[in-house]
Structure formats: structure tokens, C-alpha cells
Design a protein around this motif. Structure first.
Motif, PDB file in Angstrom:
ATOM      1  N   ASP A 112      44.833 -12.062 -29.057  1.00  0.00           N
ATOM      2  CA  ASP A 112      46.299 -11.956 -29.099  1.00  0.00           C
ATOM      3  C   ASP A 112      47.004 -13.308 -28.950  1.00  0.00           C
ATOM      4  O   ASP A 112      48.231 -13.378 -28.981  1.00  0.00           O
ATOM      5  CB  ASP A 112      46.819 -10.963 -28.068  1.00  0.00           C
ATOM      6  N   GLY A 113      46.250 -14.388 -28.784  1.00  0.00           N
ATOM      7  CA  GLY A 113      46.841 -15.721 -28.725  1.00  0.00           C
ATOM      8  C   GLY A 113      47.252 -16.172 -27.343  1.00  0.00           C
ATOM      9  O   GLY A 113      47.793 -17.276 -27.189  1.00  0.00           O
ATOM     10  N   THR A 114      46.987 -15.350 -26.325  1.00  0.00           N
ATOM     11  CA  THR A 114      47.258 -15.792 -24.951  1.00  0.00           C
ATOM     12  C   THR A 114      46.401 -17.003 -24.606  1.00  0.00           C
ATOM     13  O   THR A 114      46.824 -17.902 -23.875  1.00  0.00           O
ATOM     14  CB  THR A 114      46.973 -14.651 -23.959  1.00  0.00           C
ATOM     15  N   LEU A 115      45.187 -17.024 -25.137  1.00  0.00           N
ATOM     16  CA  LEU A 115      44.264 -18.140 -24.943  1.00  0.00           C
ATOM     17  C   LEU A 115      44.017 -18.831 -26.281  1.00  0.00           C
ATOM     18  O   LEU A 115      44.086 -18.199 -27.340  1.00  0.00           O
ATOM     19  CB  LEU A 115      42.924 -17.639 -24.384  1.00  0.00           C
ATOM     20  N   GLY A 116      43.719 -20.114 -26.227  1.00  0.00           N
ATOM     21  CA  GLY A 116      43.381 -20.874 -27.424  1.00  0.00           C
ATOM     22  C   GLY A 116      42.104 -21.662 -27.200  1.00  0.00           C
ATOM     23  O   GLY A 116      41.624 -21.811 -26.071  1.00  0.00           O
ATOM     24  N   LEU A 117      41.533 -22.147 -28.287  1.00  0.00           N
ATOM     25  CA  LEU A 117      40.352 -23.015 -28.222  1.00  0.00           C
ATOM     26  C   LEU A 117      40.550 -24.126 -29.230  1.00  0.00           C
ATOM     27  O   LEU A 117      40.718 -23.861 -30.432  1.00  0.00           O
ATOM     28  CB  LEU A 117      39.079 -22.211 -28.519  1.00  0.00           C
ATOM     29  N   HIS A 118      40.574 -25.354 -28.747  1.00  0.00           N
ATOM     30  CA  HIS A 118      40.829 -26.487 -29.640  1.00  0.00           C
ATOM     31  C   HIS A 118      39.733 -27.546 -29.533  1.00  0.00           C
ATOM     32  O   HIS A 118      39.260 -27.851 -28.436  1.00  0.00           O
ATOM     33  CB  HIS A 118      42.173 -27.137 -29.321  1.00  0.00           C
ATOM     34  N   GLN A 119      39.374 -28.065 -30.683  1.00  0.00           N
ATOM     35  CA  GLN A 119      38.557 -29.271 -30.748  1.00  0.00           C
ATOM     36  C   GLN A 119      39.491 -30.429 -31.089  1.00  0.00           C
ATOM     37  O   GLN A 119      40.143 -30.418 -32.137  1.00  0.00           O
ATOM     38  CB  GLN A 119      37.464 -29.145 -31.812  1.00  0.00           C
ATOM     39  N   VAL A 120      39.557 -31.411 -30.193  1.00  0.00           N
ATOM     40  CA  VAL A 120      40.397 -32.582 -30.406  1.00  0.00           C
ATOM     41  C   VAL A 120      39.480 -33.787 -30.583  1.00  0.00           C
ATOM     42  O   VAL A 120      38.665 -34.091 -29.700  1.00  0.00           O
ATOM     43  CB  VAL A 120      41.368 -32.812 -29.232  1.00  0.00           C
ATOM     44  N   LEU A 121      39.602 -34.449 -31.713  1.00  0.00           N
ATOM     45  CA  LEU A 121      38.748 -35.591 -32.052  1.00  0.00           C
ATOM     46  C   LEU A 121      39.534 -36.884 -31.921  1.00  0.00           C
ATOM     47  O   LEU A 121      40.585 -37.056 -32.543  1.00  0.00           O
ATOM     48  CB  LEU A 121      38.226 -35.444 -33.484  1.00  0.00           C
ATOM     49  N   GLY A 122      39.031 -37.768 -31.074  1.00  0.00           N
ATOM     50  CA  GLY A 122      39.656 -39.068 -30.897  1.00  0.00           C
ATOM     51  C   GLY A 122      38.682 -40.192 -31.163  1.00  0.00           C
ATOM     52  O   GLY A 122      37.464 -40.014 -31.064  1.00  0.00           O
ATOM     53  N   VAL A 123      39.213 -41.367 -31.505  1.00  0.00           N
ATOM     54  CA  VAL A 123      38.383 -42.537 -31.786  1.00  0.00           C
ATOM     55  C   VAL A 123      38.950 -43.732 -31.025  1.00  0.00           C
ATOM     56  O   VAL A 123      40.156 -43.807 -30.754  1.00  0.00           O
ATOM     57  CB  VAL A 123      38.345 -42.815 -33.310  1.00  0.00           C
ATOM     58  N   VAL A 124      38.064 -44.655 -30.666  1.00  0.00           N
ATOM     59  CA  VAL A 124      38.471 -45.908 -30.033  1.00  0.00           C
ATOM     60  C   VAL A 124      38.610 -46.959 -31.127  1.00  0.00           C
ATOM     61  O   VAL A 124      37.588 -47.409 -31.684  1.00  0.00           O
ATOM     62  CB  VAL A 124      37.441 -46.370 -28.986  1.00  0.00           C
ATOM     63  N   PRO A 125      39.817 -47.347 -31.514  1.00  0.00           N
ATOM     64  CA  PRO A 125      39.966 -48.323 -32.596  1.00  0.00           C
ATOM     65  C   PRO A 125      39.381 -49.686 -32.199  1.00  0.00           C
ATOM     66  O   PRO A 125      39.387 -50.054 -31.015  1.00  0.00           O
ATOM     67  CB  PRO A 125      41.479 -48.419 -32.798  1.00  0.00           C
TER      68      PRO A 125
END
Length: 442
Positions: free
Chosen positions: A413-426
Motif C-alpha cells: 500500500d506504499g506505507t513502506l518503501g525500498l530504495h537503492q541509492v547509488l553514489g560515487v566519489v568523484p
């Protein structure tokens, strides 16, 4: 003869509790209720199952801990039970609740008043009942200190590797899988093991481990070693996995050795904060960030940023909630499942990563995939219920069934989410080493 005994002579438990159930769940939630005296309340239409209240102690739990904690204590103690399709029953009860549809099975002020009144009439008022032993009540040290974090991790993960194998299946992966298919929605015909393998491979490609063999990967919160094993076996990565769970570390090392990967994978019983001074090409953090907490997020991202070489990448895979949500001491999950856990809004995660020096390059939601993952785990548990009870006791098995089913509905129902966040060190000149599009990882 006291007033409560007089009521018991002339009125069934169902009649006494009818106002409470109406205040809590509305006039017809689509669930049958059966009580310890044999009386019952049946739905007018289709029933998704039966909520059995086995003793007045269930009502006492509710009076002394109104809301989800009291409800949870009743179910864990066995004084109340859900018999039938647990997903259908919980969805029906949640959606019919007049006070907060979609926000979970809780009690509004009117329902609390009715609970106290019913408890008085049924003789259920008195000393508060002891919470079930599966509940974590001792928390020593400040929030998210090393000692307290280690105790919280042990409470959740050191319950027996055989039990986790039963619930998780052969992948031994305790995080959201990826049910990739040809269509636009998650493919529920994909097996749980294949979906977990697809998740691990997606993360490896997002981290660029396919670019060249021999890259050095840190897996923070490595669990039973599944991600480390996949990265080493598939991409020839040199992996360091860290966990605070003794049982996880022990089995992960055995699994690494059984795969013939001991020269590529090192499993450490260690806190991520002990890793200063080492350097890695990539870092995966899968289902671990929920234990960090918002007050430690800046320290966490600064620590892992310092561990990466220029153009090194971090993949942070974590449950999120809009606006954030701390699993407090009055919540069922905070007491029984993830002590001190916290779900951080994905927007704040992105800002915290940027503040630490990461360039955020990709954010992907796998919310629906986690609902399917949890349904698979519940199916495994229910199929092997007797064995699960033999391994960890009925109370803890009840904890897991309840929390996983409720969580699945939260992701649906969207109360919870799951995210993959990709970051890089320039690098110093701003180079990122990132591919031009997502096509590099599919």
C-alpha cells in the motif's frame, strides 16, 4: 457476587466485546471473531478468516499497552490468534479501521475506552500481564552506541541459522529480492532464489564490478555472505564482509569455504566503524542502513566515503518511509523485531550522501518486489510451521509471521518503501567513471 461475575452469568463475551470491536474495526471488517466462552461474531458477508481470542488475558494486554504493542503481545503470547489467510485478514482489519485506514492495526481513543470498559465487565482488570519473553526490554547504553547496536543486532539475527534457512530458503538472503521479468511489473513466477540472485547481480553491475576482475568490495552488514559469494564467484571480486552477528559470521565463513572462495572473501565480525584506513573500489550496504539511525547517518556516510577510492561507488539498499519512522519502544516492531531501528525518508538519504561528498547518480524503488519477497518468506514459514516452532519456539515463530505479513501489506500500500541509492566519489577533476545510461546494468 461481583459485577463482573454477574455480567458473565447473563451476557456472552461476544456481546460484551461487540462495542470494542465496532470501535476498533468498524461494523463489518470481514473477519469472524471467536471467544473463549464459545461465543462468536460473524461477518455479514465474506470472511477472510477467524480471529480467535482464547482468554481474557488478551484483553488485559490491550488495556495495559493500548495499540499495536498490546495487540502484538496478545498474538505472540497465544492468547489471540489469526486463523486463515493472514494477509487477507490483516488487510481487512486495517482497511476497516475507522480511525486510520492504511496506517496499521491500531486503536483510536474510542476503542481504548471500550477496551477498558469491557475488561472491567469481564474481570480482566488487575495486574498487567507479563510481556512474552520474546520481547526485548533491556537496552543498555546510549542509542546507536557500539554496545547497544551489537545487542540489538544479536536480538534479531542470533536466533538460529536453521530458522533463517527455513524462512529465507537456499539463498540465505534477508533483504528485498528482484523479481525481474519481461513485463512492466515484478514477475511473481520467478523463484525466490532466482530473484535474490538477480538482486545481487543488479547491485554488482551498479557498482561496476563487471568492469574488471579483482576489484575490492566491502559488504557492510554482509549477513550470511550471499552477496559476497556472488560478487566473488561471478566477477572475481575481492570481498570483505562485516557483520555484528556471531551466528551470521560463522555460517558465512562456512559457506564461503564450501564454495572454494576463501582466497577471495574475508568475513569479519566487526562494526563498520572499525574500518577506517582501508580502501575499496565499491561498497554495498544491503538491508543494514535501517540499524544506523538518523542521528548517525552523517557519520555513517562520512565513514564509508572515506573508505572509497576516487570514482568508487556506494550502493545503499534500505527500507524507507515518507517523512521517516523510528521503531520506538511502544511499537511492536521496535520491541520484538528491530530494536532501535529507524526508516529514513529517501530524500534525506540522498541529502546525507551528498553532504558526505557523494555524487548521487541513481535512485530506484523496489517497493513491490519487497512485498513479493515477504510473501515468499511467510509461505516458507507457514509451510514448515512445526519445524519453525521446534527451532525457536512458538512465540518467536508468531513474531515473524505477524511482522512479515504486516510488512508485506505496508509495501503493497506504499506505507513502506525500498530504495537503492547509488553514489560515487568523484575524482579531483570531477570524473565519475559512471556509464552514460542505466543500460550498463539493465
Amino acid at each position: 457476587m461481583g459485577n463482573s461475575e454477574e455480567m458473565a452469568d447473563h451476557e456472552s463475551v461476544a456481546d460484551t466485546l461487540r462495542p470494542l470491536l465496532r470501535a476498533a474495526f468498524g461494523p463489518d471488517p470481514g473477519v469472524a471473531f471467536e471467544f473463549w466462552d464459545g461465543s462468536a461474531i460473524r461477518p455479514a458477508g465474506t470472511s477472510h478468516g477467524t480471529l480467535r481470542v482464547r482468554s481474557k488475558e488478551a484483553l488485559a494486554h490491550l488495556v495495559w499497552a493500548p495499540g499495536q504493542l498490546g495487540l502484538g503481545r496478545a498474538f505472540v503470547s497465544g492468547t489471540a490468534d489469526l486463523d486463515g489467510d493472514i494477509f487477507g485478514m490483516m488487510r481487512a482489519l486495517r482497511s476497516s479501521a475507522p480511525h486510520a485506514p492504511g496506517a496499521g492495526i491500531t486503536l483510536g481513543p474510542g476503542a481504548v475506552f471500550q477496551a477498558v470498559n469491557a475488561a472491567r465487565r469481564l474481570g480482566a482488570l488487575g495486574r498487567p500481564p507479563e510481556p512474552p519473553p520474546e520481547e526485548m526490554r533491556t537496552r543498555t547504553g546510549g542509542l546507536h552506541t557500539r554496545r547497544r547496536d551489537a545487542a540489538a543486532i544479536s536480538h534479531h539475527y542470533d536466533v538460529g541459522n536453521d530458522f533463517y534457512a527455513l524462512v529465507l530458503g537456499p539463498s540465505m538472503t534477508y533483504s528485498c529480492a528482484r523479481f525481474a521479468g519481461a513485463g512492466e511489473r515484478p514477475d511473481d513466477t520467478v523463484s525466490l532464489a532466482d530473484a535474490q540472485r538477480a538482486k545481487h547481480d543488479l547491485i554488482c553491475r551498479k557498482l561496476g564490478l563487471d568492469a574488471r576482475p579483482g576489484m575490492r568490495l566491502l559488504d557492510v552488514g554482509c549477513g550470511w555472505g550471499s552477496m559476497a559469494i556472488h560478487a566473488a564467484a561471478t566477477y572475481d571480486a575481492h570481498v570483505v564482509g562485516v557483520t555484528l552477528s556471531h551466528e551470521q559470521a560463522e555460517l558465512a565463513r562456512k559457506r564461503v569455504a564450501a564454495e572454494g572462495l576463501s582466497d577471495l572473501v574475508e568475513i569479519r565480525l566487526s562494526d563498520y566503524r572499525d574500518l577506517r584506513g582501508e580502501r575499496f573500489d565499491a561498497i554495498s550496504s544491503i538491508g543494514m542502513f535501517e540499524h544506523v539511525g538518523s542521528k548517525r547517518a552523517a557519520e555513517y556516510f562520512a565513514t564509508v566515503h572515506a573508505l572509497l577510492r576516487p570514482e568508487g561507488r556506494l550502493l545503499n539498499h534500505a527500507i524507507s518511509a515518507i517523512g521517516g519512522s523510528a521503531m520506538g519502544g511502544r511499537s511492536f516492531v521496535g520491541r520484538y523485531v528491530f530494536p532501535d531501528g529507524e526508516l529514513i525518508d529517501v530524500g534525506r538519504v540522498v541529502l546525507a550522501m551528498e553532504d558526505a561528498g557523494f555524487e548521487v547518480r541513481d535512485v530506484e524503488s523496489l517497493r513491490e518486489h519487497y512485498a513479493l519477497t515477504l510473501r515468499g518468506w511467510v509461505a516458507n514459514l507457514e509451510q514448515e510451521w512445526d519445524r519453525a516452532v521446534e527451532l525457536v519456539g512458538e512465540g518467536r515463530a508468531r513474531v515473524w509471521r505477524l511482522y512479515m505479513a504486516a510488512s508485506a501489506l505496508g509495501f503493497e500500500d506504499g506505507t513502506l518503501g525500498l530504495h537503492q541509492v547509488l553514489g560515487v566519489v568523484p575524482s579531483g577533476d570531477g570524473a565519475s567513471g559512471m556509464p552514460a545510461t542505466r543500460r550498463a546494468w539493465g
